[in-house]
Enzyme design. Structure first.
Site, mmCIF file in Angstrom:
data_model
loop_
_atom_site.group_PDB
_atom_site.id
_atom_site.type_symbol
_atom_site.label_atom_id
_atom_site.label_comp_id
_atom_site.label_asym_id
_atom_site.label_seq_id
_atom_site.Cartn_x
_atom_site.Cartn_y
_atom_site.Cartn_z
ATOM 1 N N TYR A 140 -34.802 33.152 -25.254
ATOM 2 C CA TYR A 140 -34.056 33.386 -26.588
ATOM 3 C C TYR A 140 -34.983 34.764 -27.271
ATOM 4 C CZ TYR A 140 -32.342 33.355 -31.134
ATOM 5 O OH TYR A 140 -31.826 33.799 -32.348
ATOM 6 N N LYS A 144 -33.385 38.363 -27.817
ATOM 7 C CA LYS A 144 -33.514 39.000 -29.107
ATOM 8 C C LYS A 144 -34.340 40.517 -29.196
ATOM 9 C CE LYS A 144 -30.584 36.589 -31.153
ATOM 10 N NZ LYS A 144 -29.147 37.131 -31.796
#
Length: 173
Positions: A140, A144
């Site tokens: 994750y 990002k």
């Protein structure tokens, strides 16, 4: 499941200011609560797993707007938690498909519609994890970070076209 979080609150904020919101969801039924409360929120289907789903959305938006939008807000995202040594590459690929590659494709497809607006903007919903890593969230965090770098590059490339690119860096929501 009804829509919630940042997407819901952004849709409401825009709608209460009189802006027409073309909200997307995999299942448009999840938007029924919003569309029933606000006349200027309309639902459109967008399933990122469906081949040509983004192009189908563009065609529906062109038909609805005569080919112009003022804002593109990329809020969709997914999460996958794992330690770095235990991650499953297939899951990481799914995560990047939604959090990065779909956002890139949405930009490609919708920039021509934004070019018709007087003050067009692309808004990317990012995360503080782009620069402050959180353990067990490596995939994750990486997605990002990739989104952030893409947004910075897109900002520079679209500046001559008058399209502003904004990255909103959120924390835990």
């Amino acid at each position: 499941m009804p829509i919630s979080g940042i997407g819901k609150e952004l849709a409401i904020a825009f709608a209460t200011k009189g802006i027409t919101v073309l909200a997307t969801a995999r299942r448009t039924g999840s938007l029924d609560n919003l569309t029933s409360q606000y006349d200027n929120i309309e639902s459109f289907s967008l399933d990122l797993d469906e081949p040509n789903g983004i192009e189908k959305l563009r065609d529906a938006v062109v038909k609805r707007t005569d080919g112009r939008i003022d804002f593109l807000v990329n809020n969709a995202g997914t999460h996958y938690a794992s330690t770095a040594v235990d991650l499953e590459i297939e899951e990481v690929m799914k995560l990047f498909q939604v959090n990065v590659f779909a956002v890139m494709r949405l930009g490609q497809v919708f920039v021509p519609l934004l070019c018709q607006a007087p003050r067009p903007r692309i808004v990317q919903i990012g995360s503080v994890t782009r620069s402050i890593p959180v353990v067990w969230q490596g995939p994750y965090n990486a997605s990002k970070a990739a989104l952030s770098q893409h947004s910075k590059t897109l900002r520079l490339e679209l500046m001559p076209l008058g399209i502003e690119v904004v990255e909103i860096v959120t924390g835990f929501v």
